[in-house]
Design an enzyme around this catalytic site. Structure first.
Site, PDB file in Angstrom:
ATOM      1  CG  ASP A   1      -2.121   0.726   1.131  1.00  0.00           C
ATOM      2  OD1 ASP A   1      -3.303   0.589   1.683  1.00  0.00           O
ATOM      3  OD2 ASP A   1      -1.756   1.979   0.518  1.00  0.00           O
TER       4      ASP A   1
ATOM      5  CG  ASP B   1      -3.499   3.649  -2.930  1.00  0.00           C
ATOM      6  OD1 ASP B   1      -4.463   2.877  -3.506  1.00  0.00           O
ATOM      7  OD2 ASP B   1      -3.664   4.461  -2.202  1.00  0.00           O
ATOM      8  CD  GLU B   2      -5.638  -0.791  -1.611  1.00  0.00           C
ATOM      9  OE1 GLU B   2      -5.803  -1.948  -0.632  1.00  0.00           O
ATOM     10  OE2 GLU B   2      -6.661  -0.032  -1.457  1.00  0.00           O
TER      11      GLU B   2
END
Length: 360
Positions: free
Chosen positions: A13, A110-111
Site C-alpha cells: 500500500d 495505490d495497492e
DNA sequence: TCTGGGGTCCTAGGACCC
DNA sequence: TCTGGGGTCCTAGGACCC
C-alpha cells in the site's frame, strides 16, 4: 498465471499516494500540509482525495468536504486531482512488483496483493519496499498475512513505510478488542446493526451465533461477517487482468439543476461521456443506470435492462431519458450519474457474478 | 461540517410462470 | 372461488471500498 494459493500474502500500500506523486513533481511541497481534492478549489463542492501526514495532523482525512478541510488547515496547499499522472505512477509501481517475479493482484491505484511462497515473508516485504522506492521514489507499507484479509488489515499497523505481520496466531491478540468497524468490509451501517445484537468487538463477532448473522444479513453476507470476525479469508492471489463490469460518469453541480431542460441536457452530456469509455472496451451495453441526488441530500438509483445489447448513442440516451421520466418533478438536483454495464468479453452472462471477487 | 467520483457485490421484493 | 409452493428474471436500493 491466473489464481494461485500462496503461503503468504503481502498487501502493498503506497503511503499518501496522491500527495506523494505531487511531491515528486514539486519537491518543495515535502513536509508541508498538502491536500489533493476536486479541482483544487476549496470554495467548490468537492471532497479530499488524499491529505499529507502534515495535514492529517490537523484532523483532515479522505472524504472530508474540501471546504471544511481548508478551514481546518488555513496554510494548506490544495491541489487538483490529476488522474492521468496517478495512473501512470500506479502502472510504474505495479510493473515494478511484477518485475520481481511475483504474482500481483491489483486492488486499486495505490495497492496490490502479492503472493509469496518463501518460508520467511519479511525479507520479501523489505525487498518489495526497496524495489518500489528505487524505481519510483515512492514509499509503501507492507502488510503480511496468512490470507488476504489479515494482510490487508496488517498494513494499517505498518504505516508509514513499515512492515507488519498478522496471522491466525496473533489475530485475536491484535484485533479481538477492537470495534467491528475496524474490519475491512464493515462500515458504519453494518457496525450499528451488529451493535444492535450486542456485537461490538471483533472477538464478539467471532463468537456470534451464525444463525443470528444470517437472519440479519442474509446467507452470503451473514457467513462473510462471521468469517471476518475470525480473520478468515482466501489466500488465493489472482493476477488475471481485471475486466470492468461497467462504466459510469457522475457530476455534482456547483449550482443545483432546477428545470427539466437542464436535467435533460446534463443527462445527454453524461451519456456521451460514458459511451466514450464504453467504445474503448469494444463491448456492448446491456443495462443502463441513473443516479440522482436531490437537494439537500437524498439519492435514488434506477436501472433498466436494454431490450438488446447496444452501443448506439441514440438507444442509450433514450433508455436513460426513460429512466429520468420517473424522477421527482420540481425537486432540485445536485448530482446526476449515468452508468452503463457491459456484456462480458467472453460473451458470458454479465449478471453471473464472479463469487466475492471484489470483496476478496 | 456537509458530504466526489469511480467502482464492486448483495438482498428484498414484485412480476410472471408452472 | 380462493388458493400452494417453487422457480426465474428484473428493478430498486443498500453497503462498502479506494
Amino acid at each position: 498465471m491466473g489464481p494461485r494459493a500462496s503461503r503468504w500474502v503481502l498487501h502493498v500500500d503506497l503511503d499518501q499516494f496522491l500527495v506523494a506523486v505531487e511531491i515528486l513533481r514539486r519537491p518543495e511541497l515535502a513536509g508541508k500540509p498538502v491536500i489533493v481534492g476536486g479541482r483544487g478549489d476549496p470554495t467548490e463542492r468537492a471532497v479530499v482525495s488524499t491529505a499529507s501526514y502534515e495535514a492529517r495532523a490537523f484532523g483532515v482525512g479522505s472524504g472530508m468536504p474540501l471546504r471544511i478541510a481548508a478551514r481546518k488547515v488555513p496554510d494548506a496547499i490544495i491541489l487538483p486531482v490529476d488522474r492521468e499522472e496517478y495512473l501512470a505512477a500506479s502502472a510504474h509501481v505495479m510493473d515494478t512488483l511484477r518485475g520481481l517475479g511475483l504474482v500481483v493482484e491489483v486492488l486499486g491505484w495505490d495497492e496490490a496483493f502479492v503472493g509469496v511462497d518463501a518460508e520467511e515473508p519479511e525479507p520479501v516485504a523489505h525487498r518489495v519496499q526497496q524495489a518500489v522506492l528505487g524505481a519510483t521514489a515512492l514509499h509503501c507499507s507492507v502488510g503480511i498475512g496468512d490470507n488476504k484479509i489479515r494482510a490487508k488489515i496488517a498494513t494499517g499497523f505498518g504505516k508509514p513505510a513499515g512492515v507488519y505481520r498478522l496471522t491466525a496466531e496473533s489475530w485475536f491478540e491484535v484485533m479481538g478488542e477492537r470495534p467491528t468497524i475496524d474490519l475491512w468490509g464493515v462500515g458504519a451501517k453494518v457496525s450499528k446493526r451488529l451493535a444492535a445484537h450486542g456485537i461490538r468487538t471483533v472477538a464478539e463477532l467471532a463468537a456470534a451465533d451464525l444463525d443470528v448473522l444470517v437472519a440479519e444479513f442474509g446467507p452470503r453476507m451473514g457467513a462473510w461477517y462471521g468469517d471476518l470476525g475470525h480473520g478468515r479469508g482466501s489466500a488465493v492471489v489472482d493476477d488475471t487482468p481485471w475486466v470492468a463490469r461497467g462504466h459510469s460518469r457522475e457530476t455534482t453541480y456547483q449550482r443545483n439543476l432546477t428545470t427539466p431542460q437542464e436535467v435533460e441536457a446534463a443527462l445527454r452530456d453524461l451519456v456521451a461521456q460514458v459511451l466514450a469509455d464504453v467504445e474503448a472496451e469494444d463491448r456492448p451495453v446491456f443495462r443502463v443506470g441513473l443516479k440522482v441526488r436531490y437537494a439537500p441530500f437524498f439519492t435514488q438509483n434506477r436501472s433498466k435492462k436494454l431490450a438488446a445489447p447496444t452501443r448506439s448513442l441514440d438507444d442509450l440516451t433514450s433508455a436513460v431519458l426513460t429512466l429520468a421520466a420517473t424522477m421527482e418533478p420540481g425537486r432540485e438536483v445536485r448530482l446526476l450519474g449515468v452508468r452503463a454495464e457491459m456484456v462480458m468479453p467472453d460473451g458470458g452472462d454479465p449478471l453471473e457474478r464472479t463469487p466475492a471477487r471484489g470483496r476478496i
